[in-house]
Design a protein around this motif. Structure first.
Motif, PDB file in Angstrom:
ATOM      1  N   HIS A  39       0.853  -1.187   0.000  1.00  0.00           N
ATOM      2  CA  HIS A  39       0.000   0.000   0.000  1.00  0.00           C
ATOM      3  C   HIS A  39       0.891   1.240   0.000  1.00  0.00           C
ATOM      4  O   HIS A  39       2.071   1.173   0.352  1.00  0.00           O
ATOM      5  CB  HIS A  39      -0.881   0.038   1.257  1.00  0.00           C
ATOM      6  CG  HIS A  39      -1.949  -1.007   1.290  1.00  0.00           C
ATOM      7  ND1 HIS A  39      -3.061  -0.981   0.474  1.00  0.00           N
ATOM      8  CD2 HIS A  39      -2.074  -2.132   2.057  1.00  0.00           C
ATOM      9  CE1 HIS A  39      -3.824  -2.017   0.734  1.00  0.00           C
ATOM     10  NE2 HIS A  39      -3.254  -2.741   1.685  1.00  0.00           N
ATOM     11  N   LEU A  40       0.293   2.375  -0.351  1.00  0.00           N
ATOM     12  CA  LEU A  40       0.992   3.649  -0.196  1.00  0.00           C
ATOM     13  C   LEU A  40       0.804   4.198   1.215  1.00  0.00           C
ATOM     14  O   LEU A  40       1.584   5.017   1.683  1.00  0.00           O
ATOM     15  CB  LEU A  40       0.497   4.652  -1.238  1.00  0.00           C
ATOM     16  CG  LEU A  40       0.804   4.250  -2.689  1.00  0.00           C
ATOM     17  CD1 LEU A  40       0.218   5.263  -3.660  1.00  0.00           C
ATOM     18  CD2 LEU A  40       2.299   4.098  -2.910  1.00  0.00           C
ATOM     19  N   SER A  44      -5.113   3.062   9.955  1.00  0.00           N
ATOM     20  CA  SER A  44      -4.668   3.881  11.087  1.00  0.00           C
ATOM     21  C   SER A  44      -3.206   4.299  10.982  1.00  0.00           C
ATOM     22  O   SER A  44      -2.745   5.150  11.741  1.00  0.00           O
ATOM     23  CB  SER A  44      -4.884   3.117  12.403  1.00  0.00           C
ATOM     24  OG  SER A  44      -4.148   1.913  12.413  1.00  0.00           O
ATOM     25  N   PHE A  45      -2.464   3.724  10.026  1.00  0.00           N
ATOM     26  CA  PHE A  45      -1.045   4.074   9.859  1.00  0.00           C
ATOM     27  C   PHE A  45      -0.858   5.243   8.897  1.00  0.00           C
ATOM     28  O   PHE A  45       0.275   5.658   8.644  1.00  0.00           O
ATOM     29  CB  PHE A  45      -0.262   2.868   9.339  1.00  0.00           C
ATOM     30  CG  PHE A  45      -0.210   1.718  10.303  1.00  0.00           C
ATOM     31  CD1 PHE A  45       0.834   1.597  11.212  1.00  0.00           C
ATOM     32  CD2 PHE A  45      -1.224   0.763  10.333  1.00  0.00           C
ATOM     33  CE1 PHE A  45       0.882   0.540  12.113  1.00  0.00           C
ATOM     34  CE2 PHE A  45      -1.186  -0.289  11.230  1.00  0.00           C
ATOM     35  CZ  PHE A  45      -0.135  -0.400  12.125  1.00  0.00           C
ATOM     36  N   ARG A  46      -1.938   5.798   8.381  1.00  0.00           N
ATOM     37  CA  ARG A  46      -1.838   6.807   7.324  1.00  0.00           C
ATOM     38  C   ARG A  46      -1.090   8.058   7.769  1.00  0.00           C
ATOM     39  O   ARG A  46      -0.396   8.693   6.968  1.00  0.00           O
ATOM     40  CB  ARG A  46      -3.243   7.181   6.838  1.00  0.00           C
ATOM     41  CG  ARG A  46      -3.215   8.204   5.711  1.00  0.00           C
ATOM     42  CD  ARG A  46      -4.593   8.459   5.154  1.00  0.00           C
ATOM     43  NE  ARG A  46      -4.539   9.476   4.116  1.00  0.00           N
ATOM     44  CZ  ARG A  46      -5.597   9.920   3.439  1.00  0.00           C
ATOM     45  NH1 ARG A  46      -6.779   9.420   3.692  1.00  0.00           N
ATOM     46  NH2 ARG A  46      -5.465  10.850   2.517  1.00  0.00           N
ATOM     47  N   ASP A  47      -1.213   8.424   9.024  1.00  0.00           N
ATOM     48  CA  ASP A  47      -0.582   9.652   9.501  1.00  0.00           C
ATOM     49  C   ASP A  47       0.800   9.428  10.096  1.00  0.00           C
ATOM     50  O   ASP A  47       1.367  10.330  10.725  1.00  0.00           O
ATOM     51  CB  ASP A  47      -1.487  10.334  10.540  1.00  0.00           C
ATOM     52  CG  ASP A  47      -2.781  10.834   9.924  1.00  0.00           C
ATOM     53  OD1 ASP A  47      -2.742  11.273   8.757  1.00  0.00           O
ATOM     54  OD2 ASP A  47      -3.822  10.755  10.599  1.00  0.00           O
ATOM     55  N   GLY A  48       1.351   8.237   9.890  1.00  0.00           N
ATOM     56  CA  GLY A  48       2.681   7.941  10.400  1.00  0.00           C
ATOM     57  C   GLY A  48       3.590   7.423   9.307  1.00  0.00           C
ATOM     58  O   GLY A  48       3.222   7.385   8.126  1.00  0.00           O
ATOM     59  N   PRO A  49       4.793   7.001   9.658  1.00  0.00           N
ATOM     60  CA  PRO A  49       5.736   6.472   8.666  1.00  0.00           C
ATOM     61  C   PRO A  49       5.185   5.233   7.962  1.00  0.00           C
ATOM     62  O   PRO A  49       4.527   4.390   8.590  1.00  0.00           O
ATOM     63  CB  PRO A  49       6.972   6.120   9.506  1.00  0.00           C
ATOM     64  CG  PRO A  49       6.844   6.948  10.745  1.00  0.00           C
ATOM     65  CD  PRO A  49       5.383   7.061  11.007  1.00  0.00           C
ATOM     66  N   PHE A  51       6.600   2.793   4.400  1.00  0.00           N
ATOM     67  CA  PHE A  51       7.572   2.688   3.316  1.00  0.00           C
ATOM     68  C   PHE A  51       7.079   1.752   2.213  1.00  0.00           C
ATOM     69  O   PHE A  51       6.162   0.955   2.405  1.00  0.00           O
ATOM     70  CB  PHE A  51       8.922   2.226   3.881  1.00  0.00           C
ATOM     71  CG  PHE A  51       9.517   3.215   4.840  1.00  0.00           C
ATOM     72  CD1 PHE A  51      10.236   4.304   4.378  1.00  0.00           C
ATOM     73  CD2 PHE A  51       9.329   3.083   6.216  1.00  0.00           C
ATOM     74  CE1 PHE A  51      10.771   5.237   5.258  1.00  0.00           C
ATOM     75  CE2 PHE A  51       9.860   4.004   7.101  1.00  0.00           C
ATOM     76  CZ  PHE A  51      10.582   5.083   6.621  1.00  0.00           C
ATOM     77  N   GLY A  52       7.700   1.860   1.048  1.00  0.00           N
ATOM     78  CA  GLY A  52       7.274   1.102  -0.117  1.00  0.00           C
ATOM     79  C   GLY A  52       7.572  -0.376  -0.001  1.00  0.00           C
ATOM     80  O   GLY A  52       8.598  -0.785   0.539  1.00  0.00           O
ATOM     81  N   PHE A 110      -7.424   4.842   0.963  1.00  0.00           N
ATOM     82  CA  PHE A 110      -6.425   5.810   0.522  1.00  0.00           C
ATOM     83  C   PHE A 110      -5.840   5.454  -0.844  1.00  0.00           C
ATOM     84  O   PHE A 110      -5.727   6.315  -1.728  1.00  0.00           O
ATOM     85  CB  PHE A 110      -5.312   5.890   1.565  1.00  0.00           C
ATOM     86  CG  PHE A 110      -4.206   6.842   1.212  1.00  0.00           C
ATOM     87  CD1 PHE A 110      -4.412   8.208   1.241  1.00  0.00           C
ATOM     88  CD2 PHE A 110      -2.957   6.374   0.848  1.00  0.00           C
ATOM     89  CE1 PHE A 110      -3.400   9.096   0.920  1.00  0.00           C
ATOM     90  CE2 PHE A 110      -1.935   7.251   0.521  1.00  0.00           C
ATOM     91  CZ  PHE A 110      -2.156   8.611   0.562  1.00  0.00           C
ATOM     92  N   ASP A 111      -5.469   4.189  -1.040  1.00  0.00           N
ATOM     93  CA  ASP A 111      -4.859   3.790  -2.310  1.00  0.00           C
ATOM     94  C   ASP A 111      -5.794   3.988  -3.497  1.00  0.00           C
ATOM     95  O   ASP A 111      -5.344   4.158  -4.626  1.00  0.00           O
ATOM     96  CB  ASP A 111      -4.442   2.315  -2.270  1.00  0.00           C
ATOM     97  CG  ASP A 111      -3.230   2.082  -1.396  1.00  0.00           C
ATOM     98  OD1 ASP A 111      -2.539   3.059  -1.046  1.00  0.00           O
ATOM     99  OD2 ASP A 111      -2.971   0.917  -1.048  1.00  0.00           O
TER     100      ASP A 111
END
Length: 303
Positions: A39-40, A44-49, A51-52, A110-111
Motif C-alpha cells: 500500500h501507499l 490507522s497508519f496513514r498519519d505515520g511512517p 515505506f514502499g 487511501f490507495d
C-alpha cells in the motif's frame, strides 16, 4: 500438504530503526515466508511512517538467505502491469528466486484515490483485475526478444521486453486473493496459491464457528473453479491471513491457542497461516515473547 507458518511485517519502521532487525529475526524464527503490505499507506497508519513494499522486500532480500519474501497483497489501485513486472523480475533476481507475488483486486480507501481518480466500483475493480493478472502473467513468462504487446480496456503494453525473466520458472508464484466467482476463476487459472482473510461481514458480530463455515464455503468454491478447468485444487496452496476473523488476536494468546486455531483451519484445507508481526498500540498488538514462542514451537504440532 504440511502446514506452513508465515508472518507479515508492516513497513512502518525506518530500516535502521527496527525494520531490518524484524526481517532478520523472522528468518531466525523459521518463518516460511515474510510478507509485507503493498500500500501507499493503510488505515490507522496513514498519519505515520510507511515505506514502499518492493524496496523493503529488496532490502530484506539482502539481509536474509532462505526465507521467502512477498507482497500480501499488491493490487491494481496504483500499479500498472508493465512497471510492476520489471520490479518483480528485479526482486526475484536479487532474492535468488525467493519472491512471491500476493495479488488482489484492491478496495476502497487511501490507495483508491491517491492518484486523483474516483474510487472504482466493485465491478470495475473486478474488470481491471481480470485484465491485470493475465497480462502480468504474460509479462513475467514471455521473456523473448519479440516482447509482449497488448491492448485492453484498461491496460496496454507495446513490445515490452523483460529479459532475462524470472529466476523462478516459468515465473515467480502468484498468490491470488479472491472470494468472488471471477476472482476465484483467476486464482484457479493463474495462481500457485490462493489467499483469503475470511468473510469481512463476520468480523464484528460473527462467531469463530460461522467464520470457519464461511471459509469452508470459500474453499469449496475454489475447488469448483479449479475443477471447471481440470485443475486439482488439493495441489494448490491455500493461505489464511489472520487478524480479520472473529477470532481476532486470541490465537496469539498462547502456543496452545494458536495450535488449536491453525489445526481447525488446516482441517478446512489451509496449508499456510500468516500472522502479523506484533505492533504495539494497534489492531495487531500482541505479546512479542508469545509470538516468538508460537513461531518456534507451533510448527512441530502442525501437520
Amino acid at each position: 500438504m504440511s502446514m506452513r507458518l508465515s508472518t507479515v511485517i508492516l513497513p512502518y519502521r525506518r530500516w535502521h530503526e527496527g525494520g531490518r532487525a524484524a526481517w532478520q529475526r523472522a528468518e531466525e524464527l523459521g518463518f516460511h515466508t515474510a510478507y509485507t503490505y503493498d500500500h501507499l499507506s493503510w488505515r490507522s497508519f496513514r498519519d505515520g511512517p510507511w515505506f514502499g513494499a518492493i524496496p523493503t522486500l529488496t532490502a530484506a532480500a539482502g539481509v536474509t538467505e532462505q526465507m521467502r519474501l512477498g507482497t500480501l497483497v499488491t493490487s491494481p489501485n496504483f500499479r500498472h502491469p508493465v512497471t510492476l513486472a520489471k520490479e518483480l523480475i528485479s526482486l526475484d533476481d536479487i532474492s535468488g528466486g525467493r519472491a512471491t507475488l500476493g495479488i488482489g483486486a484492491g478496495g476502497n480507501g487511501f490507495d483508491a484515490t491517491v492518484l486523483g481518480q474516483e474510487p472504482w466500483t466493485p465491478r470495475e475493480r473486478a474488470d481491471r483485475f481480470a485484465e491485470f493478472v493475465p497480462l502480468l502473467d504474460r509479462l513475467l513468462t514471455e521473456d523473448g526478444k519479440d516482447g509482449v504487446s497488448y491492448a485492453g480496456d484498461f491496460y496496454s503494453a507495446h513490445e515490452v521486453r523483460n529479459i532475462p525473466g524470472c529466476v523462478q520458472r516459468p515465473r515467480l508464484p502468484f498468490a491470488v486473493a479472491a472470494t468472488g466467482p471471477r476472482g476465484l476463476r483467476l486464482a484457479a487459472r493463474h495462481g500457485q496459491a490462493w489467499v483469503t482473510t475470511g468473510d469481512p461481514k463476520l468480523y464484528e458480530t460473527g462467531t469463530p464457528e460461522q467464520s470457519r463455515q464461511a471459509l469452508r464455503d470459500q474453499v469449496e468454491k475454489l475447488g469448483k473453479a479449479c475443477a471447471d478447468i481440470g485443475r486439482d485444487a488439493d495441489a494448490m496452496d491455500k493461505i489464511l491471513l489472520t487478524g480479520f476473523t472473529p477470532d481476532r488476536g486470541r490465537p496469539l494468546g498462547s502456543v496452545e491457542a494458536f495450535v488449536d486455531f491453525a489445526g481447525r483451519h488446516g482441517e478446512l484445507g489451509f496449508t499456510e497461516i500468516v500472522m502479523h508481526w506484533p505492533i504495539p498500540d494497534s489492531d495487531f498488538a500482541a505479546d512479542e515473547k508469545v509470538f516468538e514462542q508460537i513461531a518456534m514451537e507451533a510448527p512441530a504440532h502442525l501437520c
